[in-house]
Design a protein around this motif. Structure first.
Motif, PDB file in Angstrom:
ATOM      1  N   GLY A   1      -1.154   3.944 -11.969  1.00  0.00           N
ATOM      2  CA  GLY A   1      -0.439   4.674 -10.927  1.00  0.00           C
ATOM      3  C   GLY A   1      -1.391   5.271  -9.913  1.00  0.00           C
ATOM      4  N   ARG A   2      -0.996   5.260  -8.652  1.00  0.00           N
ATOM      5  CA  ARG A   2      -1.894   5.742  -7.598  1.00  0.00           C
ATOM      6  C   ARG A   2      -1.296   6.906  -6.799  1.00  0.00           C
TER       7      ARG A   2
ATOM      8  N   ASP B   1       0.828  -1.209   0.000  1.00  0.00           N
ATOM      9  CA  ASP B   1       0.000   0.000   0.000  1.00  0.00           C
ATOM     10  C   ASP B   1       0.863   1.259   0.000  1.00  0.00           C
ATOM     11  N   ILE B   2       1.966   1.233   0.738  1.00  0.00           N
ATOM     12  CA  ILE B   2       2.858   2.387   0.790  1.00  0.00           C
ATOM     13  C   ILE B   2       3.432   2.672  -0.597  1.00  0.00           C
ATOM     14  N   VAL B   3       3.835   1.613  -1.291  1.00  0.00           N
ATOM     15  CA  VAL B   3       4.331   1.785  -2.658  1.00  0.00           C
ATOM     16  C   VAL B   3       3.227   2.322  -3.556  1.00  0.00           C
ATOM     17  N   GLN B   4       2.052   1.769  -3.430  1.00  0.00           N
ATOM     18  CA  GLN B   4       0.936   2.183  -4.275  1.00  0.00           C
ATOM     19  C   GLN B   4       0.655   3.671  -4.122  1.00  0.00           C
TER      20      GLN B   4
ATOM     21  N   MET C   1      11.337   2.967   0.175  1.00  0.00           N
ATOM     22  CA  MET C   1      10.334   1.940  -0.121  1.00  0.00           C
ATOM     23  C   MET C   1      10.996   0.627  -0.496  1.00  0.00           C
ATOM     24  N   LYS C   2      11.962   0.730  -1.398  1.00  0.00           N
ATOM     25  CA  LYS C   2      12.647  -0.473  -1.864  1.00  0.00           C
ATOM     26  C   LYS C   2      13.352  -1.174  -0.715  1.00  0.00           C
TER      27      LYS C   2
ATOM     28  N   PHE D   1      10.314   2.833   6.532  1.00  0.00           N
ATOM     29  CA  PHE D   1       8.971   3.374   6.372  1.00  0.00           C
ATOM     30  C   PHE D   1       8.772   4.630   7.217  1.00  0.00           C
ATOM     31  N   CYS D   2       9.418   4.686   8.385  1.00  0.00           N
ATOM     32  CA  CYS D   2       9.311   5.895   9.203  1.00  0.00           C
ATOM     33  C   CYS D   2      10.057   7.060   8.565  1.00  0.00           C
TER      34      CYS D   2
END
Length: 573
Positions: A500-501, A482-485, A515-516, A531-532
């Motif tokens: 793309g979102r 979801d974070i990537v999206q 992210m990666k 992520f933080c």
């Protein structure tokens, strides 16, 4: 990011199972011999009096499940029943952490459950597991579940979740070795349900299994009768693995469409759980001393989403900045102008929760610099940028604002979706607060299918043709995808990238790197750190502004003891 369904009451989650991360329950409720007045039973603690094992709880549903096969089912109503009967390898505790359910332990690099190349995950089942019909649970059931779930032609609702699995080997009855084509950061959530190979049918014929209406599981309860349109009755699973459990003799899921009828049942003592009760119903039940509403933070967060690119220019890219919102100081001023405490306490009567980051949930717990309400500071920032109200009409105009013609009013469109009165109330409160500092907002709510449509539907958020969006959405216990999206710098929607979102057009290369890194490691601390980093970057740049966090919960009879409302689980948790 899942989008909240509006089929339920304003305070409750009613997302479909296709959007919601599957969960598993460990019921610990018991029925007391006598009810206790609500005044003596604070909702945040157990009801008064000793908990006595036994009894059958009545769980009030407002509609009938479509199926009890979780790989086919598509409603959260069905999941209330399903998760009392069918379990998976793992579940989420109330803090959002994964815990072993049918698995003996969580596979990690340290215990050898995850290979060095991260492409092989070995699951070990707890010894001696039995299906409710007395047959042994084996690794062949894990493999069979994959074979059924991965087939899009048989009605599986989760086929894409299994796309990375290339093979499953079963070297012994308690071991399943899962091979992936690439590392799956959500591998712990890969098997939220395990189905019995011996009690189902051919994987290719899953849509027609008798199992779909008469499931066999490993959960604490067994379906004993399904009277269409009336009820689904469950009884104790005598082969349940935990001695002394379940505490209840059974749960009867009663189908009562009218909220007034469900409320009356609760008051009369014929109901023990009223799923997603409305505010008026909850108050009536509490006033009658029959039960209490009990809530926890939900996954659904109402946010203001800023368009950082120029709208209505036939250019969906992030190249041209928004003439007004492209200035960080304007976005900062907007956040300081909105009185979120007023919305929470006065408008929504404290039934929601304060939150400053969508990353401050579950195991992430990324805490960022809090947003503060300071309308005078907001006015000063707008003056600094060049937005002044020289004509005294209450709306600021541009005076020397870079890229904006002098005299242009500080006016923005604010879009949400129709049909949800609570969201509309929130928007009106935001509109009032922004007007107080000289920002005009024009509300233009659109149908759900328009706001959340596709590129081919010309959805304004994907085309980049909006100023402000206000809506609620949420991540589940495993948020990596979801974070990537939502924030992938390469995820800006376009004709070449219609899926793309990243519709805010927030583009930072370091975010892509985090992210990666976060999605390339099975180490939860490595993931949290990366992520933080994104959470702090999002706070610094203010691409979104969290307004509030909705609650999850229902109304419970005072006869129910020893239960916990969970952010991550369905009501039968």
């Amino acid at each position: 990011m899942g989008i909240r369904s509006r089929l339920s009451h304003a305070w409750r989650i009613a997302a479909t199972a296709a959007l919601m991360a599957p969960v598993v329950l460990t019921p610990a409720a018991t029925l007391a011999q006598e009810s206790t007045p609500a005044a003596e039973a604070p909702y945040y603690s157990d009801t008064q009096g000793p908990a006595v094992p036994g009894g059958t709880a009545s769980f009030l549903l407002y509609e009938e499940p479509d199926t009890l096969n979780p790989l086919v089912g598509n409603t959260s109503i069905a999941q209330q029943v399903v998760t009392a009967i069918i379990e998976g390898l793992t579940y989420n505790d109330p803090d959002g952490n994964f815990q072993p359910m049918l698995a003996a332990e969580l596979p990690t690099l340290e215990n050898g459950g995850v290979s060095e190349d991260l492409k092989t995950v070995t699951w070990h089942l707890k010894p001696g597991l039995l299906w409710s019909d007395g047959q042994p649970v084996t690794s062949e059931d894990v493999k069979f579940t994959w074979e059924a779930a991965k087939d899009t032609a048989n009605g599986s609702a989760y086929a894409t979740d299994y796309a990375l699995i290339t093979d499953i080997q079963t070297p012994d009855p308690e071991t399943a070795v899962v091979t992936y084509s690439d590392f799956n950061a959500g591998y712990l959530d890969q098997f939220p349900y395990i189905l019995p190979k011996h009690a189902t049918g051919e994987a290719t014929d899953m849509a027609n299994w008798e199992f779909n209406r008469a499931p066999i599981g490993t959960g604490p309860f067994v379906l004993s009768e399904w009277a269409p349109g009336e009820y689904l009755a469950t009884v104790r699973n005598e082969n349940y693995r935990e001695e002394g459990k379940p505490y209840l003799d059974g749960i009867n899921f009663l189908i009562v469409p009218a909220e007034e009828a469900r409320t009356a049942r609760m008051i009369e003592g014929d109901g023990d759980v009223m799923l997603w009760a409305g505010e008026e119903a909850e108050q009536q039940i509490e006033d009658a001393g029959a039960g209490m509403g009990r809530i926890a933070p939900g996954i659904w967060i109402v946010q203001m989403w800023f368009n950082l690119s120029k709208p209505f220019d036939d250019d969906p890219s992030a190249d041209a900045p928004h003439p007004i919102l492209g200035d960080l100081r304007v976005r900062q001023a907007i956040t300081m102008a909105v009185n979120r405490e007023r919305i929470n306490k006065d408008l929504l009567e404290g039934r929601v929760f304060d939150i400053d980051s969508p990353f401050d949930v579950g195991w992430l717990q990324c805490q960022v610099e809090p947003f503060t309400y300071d309308p005078e500071a907001a006015k000063a920032l707008l003056e600094e940028v060049g937005w002044k109200d020289d004509d005294g009409d209450g709306i600021r105009e541009a005076h020397g604002v870079e890229g904006v013609e002098d005299g242009t009013p500080l006016s923005l469109n604010m879009n949400g979706y129709t049909g949800y009165s609570t969201l509309e109330l929130i928007e009106l409160a935001v509109q009032e607060d922004l007007k107080a500092v000289g920002i005009e907002t024009k509300l233009e709510n659109q149908e759900f299918a328009v706001i959340f449509g596709t590129w081919d539907d010309a959805s304004p958020r994907l085309l980049g043709d909006y100023d402000l969006l206000v809506f609620d959405a949420g991540w589940f216990a495993e948020p990596g995808k979801d974070i990537v999206q939502d924030f992938d710098p390469a995820g800006v929607p376009s004709a070449e990238n219609p899926g793309g979102r990243n519709f805010m057009r927030w583009v930072r290369e370091d975010v892509g790197e985090w992210m990666k890194a976060g999605n390339s490691s099975p180490d939860v601390e490595v993931r949290r750190e990366n992520f933080c980093n994104i959470a702090n970057a999002l706070r610094d740049d203010i691409a979104t502004f969290p307004l509030l966090q909705f609650s999850e919960g229902s109304v419970y009879s005072n006869r129910i003891h020893g239960f916990t409302v969970s952010t991550w689980e369905y009501g039968t948790w």
